[in-house]
Every structure is written in C-alpha cells, then in structure tokens.
Write a protein that holds these residues in place. Structure first.
Motif, PDB file in Angstrom:
ATOM      1  N   CYS A 108       0.834  -1.340  -0.258  1.00  0.00           N
ATOM      2  CA  CYS A 108       0.061  -0.013  -0.035  1.00  0.00           C
ATOM      3  C   CYS A 108       0.910   1.161  -0.029  1.00  0.00           C
ATOM      4  O   CYS A 108       0.555   2.166  -0.697  1.00  0.00           O
ATOM      5  CB  CYS A 108      -1.076  -0.040   1.212  1.00  0.00           C
ATOM      6  SG  CYS A 108      -2.229  -1.313   1.180  1.00  0.00           S
ATOM      7  N   MET A 165      -4.454   4.142   0.226  1.00  0.00           N
ATOM      8  CA  MET A 165      -4.819   4.326   1.609  1.00  0.00           C
ATOM      9  C   MET A 165      -5.880   3.084   2.030  1.00  0.00           C
ATOM     10  O   MET A 165      -6.769   2.716   1.508  1.00  0.00           O
ATOM     11  CB  MET A 165      -5.763   5.460   1.751  1.00  0.00           C
ATOM     12  CG  MET A 165      -5.077   6.841   1.442  1.00  0.00           C
ATOM     13  SD  MET A 165      -3.776   7.086   2.615  1.00  0.00           S
ATOM     14  CE  MET A 165      -4.764   7.440   4.176  1.00  0.00           C
ATOM     15  N   GLU A 166      -5.277   2.247   3.086  1.00  0.00           N
ATOM     16  CA  GLU A 166      -5.945   1.054   3.426  1.00  0.00           C
ATOM     17  C   GLU A 166      -7.615   1.361   3.842  1.00  0.00           C
ATOM     18  O   GLU A 166      -8.340   0.547   3.600  1.00  0.00           O
ATOM     19  CB  GLU A 166      -5.114   0.518   4.702  1.00  0.00           C
ATOM     20  CG  GLU A 166      -5.919  -0.891   5.217  1.00  0.00           C
ATOM     21  CD  GLU A 166      -5.250  -1.354   6.450  1.00  0.00           C
ATOM     22  OE1 GLU A 166      -5.453  -2.188   6.923  1.00  0.00           O
ATOM     23  OE2 GLU A 166      -4.123  -0.994   6.704  1.00  0.00           O
ATOM     24  N   GLN A 167      -7.791   2.447   4.473  1.00  0.00           N
ATOM     25  CA  GLN A 167      -8.863   2.474   5.029  1.00  0.00           C
ATOM     26  C   GLN A 167     -10.016   2.923   3.659  1.00  0.00           C
ATOM     27  O   GLN A 167     -11.217   2.737   3.846  1.00  0.00           O
ATOM     28  CB  GLN A 167      -9.043   4.038   5.896  1.00  0.00           C
ATOM     29  CG  GLN A 167      -8.210   3.695   7.028  1.00  0.00           C
ATOM     30  CD  GLN A 167      -6.869   3.851   6.945  1.00  0.00           C
ATOM     31  OE1 GLN A 167      -6.154   4.305   5.825  1.00  0.00           O
ATOM     32  NE2 GLN A 167      -5.873   3.852   8.110  1.00  0.00           N
ATOM     33  N   GLU A 168      -9.415   3.337   2.732  1.00  0.00           N
ATOM     34  CA  GLU A 168     -10.299   3.788   1.233  1.00  0.00           C
ATOM     35  C   GLU A 168     -10.078   2.600   0.333  1.00  0.00           C
ATOM     36  O   GLU A 168     -10.876   2.817  -0.711  1.00  0.00           O
ATOM     37  CB  GLU A 168      -9.635   5.040   0.858  1.00  0.00           C
ATOM     38  CG  GLU A 168      -9.659   6.301   1.761  1.00  0.00           C
ATOM     39  CD  GLU A 168      -8.824   7.392   1.130  1.00  0.00           C
ATOM     40  OE1 GLU A 168      -8.561   7.321  -0.175  1.00  0.00           O
ATOM     41  OE2 GLU A 168      -8.969   8.453   1.774  1.00  0.00           O
ATOM     42  N   LEU A 169     -10.043   1.479   0.576  1.00  0.00           N
ATOM     43  CA  LEU A 169      -9.666   0.380  -0.250  1.00  0.00           C
ATOM     44  C   LEU A 169     -11.042  -0.347  -0.571  1.00  0.00           C
ATOM     45  O   LEU A 169     -11.642  -0.691   0.504  1.00  0.00           O
ATOM     46  CB  LEU A 169      -8.752  -0.719   0.133  1.00  0.00           C
ATOM     47  CG  LEU A 169      -8.444  -1.676  -0.780  1.00  0.00           C
ATOM     48  CD1 LEU A 169      -7.582  -1.219  -2.036  1.00  0.00           C
ATOM     49  CD2 LEU A 169      -7.436  -2.727  -0.068  1.00  0.00           C
ATOM     50  N   PRO A 170     -11.676  -0.311  -1.660  1.00  0.00           N
ATOM     51  CA  PRO A 170     -12.723  -0.896  -1.799  1.00  0.00           C
ATOM     52  C   PRO A 170     -12.961  -2.273  -1.536  1.00  0.00           C
ATOM     53  O   PRO A 170     -11.825  -3.128  -1.732  1.00  0.00           O
ATOM     54  CB  PRO A 170     -13.287  -0.385  -3.337  1.00  0.00           C
ATOM     55  CG  PRO A 170     -12.095  -0.276  -3.852  1.00  0.00           C
ATOM     56  CD  PRO A 170     -11.146   0.327  -2.821  1.00  0.00           C
TER      57      PRO A 170
END
Length: 283
Positions: free
Chosen positions: A264, A270-275
C-alpha cells in the motif's frame, strides 16, 4: 614463540631483556626502567634480537604479519570499490525511481503450469515467456510495467476445470532492484522478504476472478493467450488484505500484514479507502 629472557639491543636504550610479550605488545627491562613496544613492529626499526635462531623465527613472523597486512589492505580496497559501485548503482536506481510514475495497472498475474509452479516456489522467480511474432519473435518478453511497486500473483487452473475456477497460489513483490523495462532475460525475481505461498486449503478460498474483471467484458471470465497479464493496483491490495485475514499462524499473519502495508505504501493506497472486491465472479 616465547621470547621471555631473550636479550635485545635498542638504538637508544641499549641492551635489555624481554620480560613479557603477547601478540601486540612486548615489554623490555633495560636495567633502570622497563619499556613497552608494539610487537613485532619494533623489531623492524628499533630492536635487534641477539639469539640468531629466535631472530630467524621472528623474521618469518614479521613477513607473515606483513603479508596479512597487505592482504587486509587489498580486501579493504576491494570492499571500498564494491561499496562505491553499489552507491553508483543505487544513485542510478533512485534517479529512475524518482522519474517513475505509478501506473494504475502495474501488477502482474501469472498462469503457472505444474513445472512453473515448482520453479516459482523453489527459486521464487517466474519467466515472462517469449515474443510470439514480429522481428523480435523468440526473444523474452519484457514485463515493462513492473517496478518496485509491483507484485506478481501466481495462479493456476486445472485443465479439466473452467476458467472461472482459477485460484491464487501465492504472491510476491518483485526484487527491490528489478526494473521491468530493463529486463533482458524475461526473469522476474522475488523480493527477499515479501513472498507468500498459500496452502491448498487457503488457495481454494482465493478465487482470482473475485478480484479481476476485464474492462471491456466485466462479466466474462476468459484468459485467452499468454502467460501473464497486468491488472490494477487496488485489486492486488484487496487480495493481500484477504490473505492477511486468511492466515491463522501468527508469524505468517504478521508477514502478510507487513507485506500488505508495504504494498500500500509503495502504491500510494490508503488502506481505509480500499474498496471491496468487484471481480467478474461477483458481477
């Protein structure tokens, strides 16, 4: 060599007797005071040993020490030159990296046959295949999109199963020094740390088409020809994230997590934004 009690002569202090010595120091009693010198260096310039037999042995020792010193200096020079070349290569590599722009599809999925599967997990490298036509026919393919941010996904499909059953076998980041467009032999080597092989049970839970979809025909699962194809960075991150969840062994899970975080970072994801996955299997 035991030189204790041997007589010596010093140019300035006169005649004395050796009272102690080790591999690096020698102490001599000159009557009024004791003096300490470097051993055996002092015998090359300041001290003369009276005992001829001991003097001969000492001369051989000095020659041996000198040879060792010369060898050490040569080794240091070689190491210095090696370091210089490494720094030059690193500077050149950093220059290439500075000018490198992330491609949104710089990940590679590889179709392993049984022999390639063995090679991939024993040598941790894959061969990108040969060019099939044109003036460069027969030459190795250059996986030109692969760079330090790239990972290689290893997959397989049994000949008696449909393409939709293609499963993930493992994954590795490419070697830190690898640049696809400079590859002349078509060999893609793995990173020394970031490499994962799945068990059969884990592999059965990782279907490639859950993550991948052809842009033109997103609901169709066809490979067509070739040993590999590129796919997007986010899909590879999704696969790595799911591998982390799949692992139960603490050490393997920690490595998978480190792999995921490194990937990443290298791909500015961004890990939090990964779908969530949206491959052809889910269409």
């Amino acid at each position: 060599m035991n030189l204790v009690d041997k007589k010596v002569t010093h140019k300035r202090f006169g005649t004395g007797s050796i009272v102690h010595h080790d591999e690096s120091r020698i102490e001599i009693d000159f009557g009024e005071e004791n003096k300490t010198f470097f051993f055996p260096d002092a015998f090359e310039k300041h001290l003369v040993l009276h005992d001829e037999s001991a003097a001969h042995s000492l001369e051989e020792l000095i020659k041996e020490k000198e040879s060792e010193r010369i060898e050490e200096e040569l080794q240091k020079e070689e190491e210095k030159e090696h370091l210089r070349k490494q720094q030059e290569l690193r500077a050149e590599h950093e220059k290439l990296m500075k000018n490198h722009k992330l491609h949104p599809q710089s990940q590679l999925v590889f179709w392993c046959d049984p022999e390639e599967k063995k090679l991939a997990f024993s040598k941790w490298k894959v061969f990108s295949g040969e060019i099939k036509s044109g003036k460069n026919k027969g030459k190795p393919n250059k996986p030109s999109r692969l760079h330090q941010n790239s990972a290689v996904l290893l997959t397989e499909r049994d000949s008696d199963t449909p393409e939709k059953d293609r499963k993930v076998l493992g994954v590795f980041m490419v070697d830190e020094e690898f640049i696809g467009k400079q590859s002349e032999d078509g060999i893609v080597p793995a990173h020394s740390l970031y490499r994962i092989q799945l068990t059969e049970q884990e592999s059965a839970k990782m279907n490639f088409w859950k993550y991948y979809a052809n842009e033109k025909n997103p609901d169709k699962m066809t490979w067509n020809t070739g040993k590999y194809r590129y796919f997007d960075n986010a899909s590879m991150a999704q696969i790595l994230r799911d591998i982390v969840s799949l692992k139960s062994d603490p050490e393997e899970k920690e490595l998978a997590q480190q792999f995921f975080e490194h990937f990443c970072k290298m791909n500015q994801i961004m890990e939090q934004e990964l779908p969530e996955p949206d491959g052809a299997l889910l269409q």
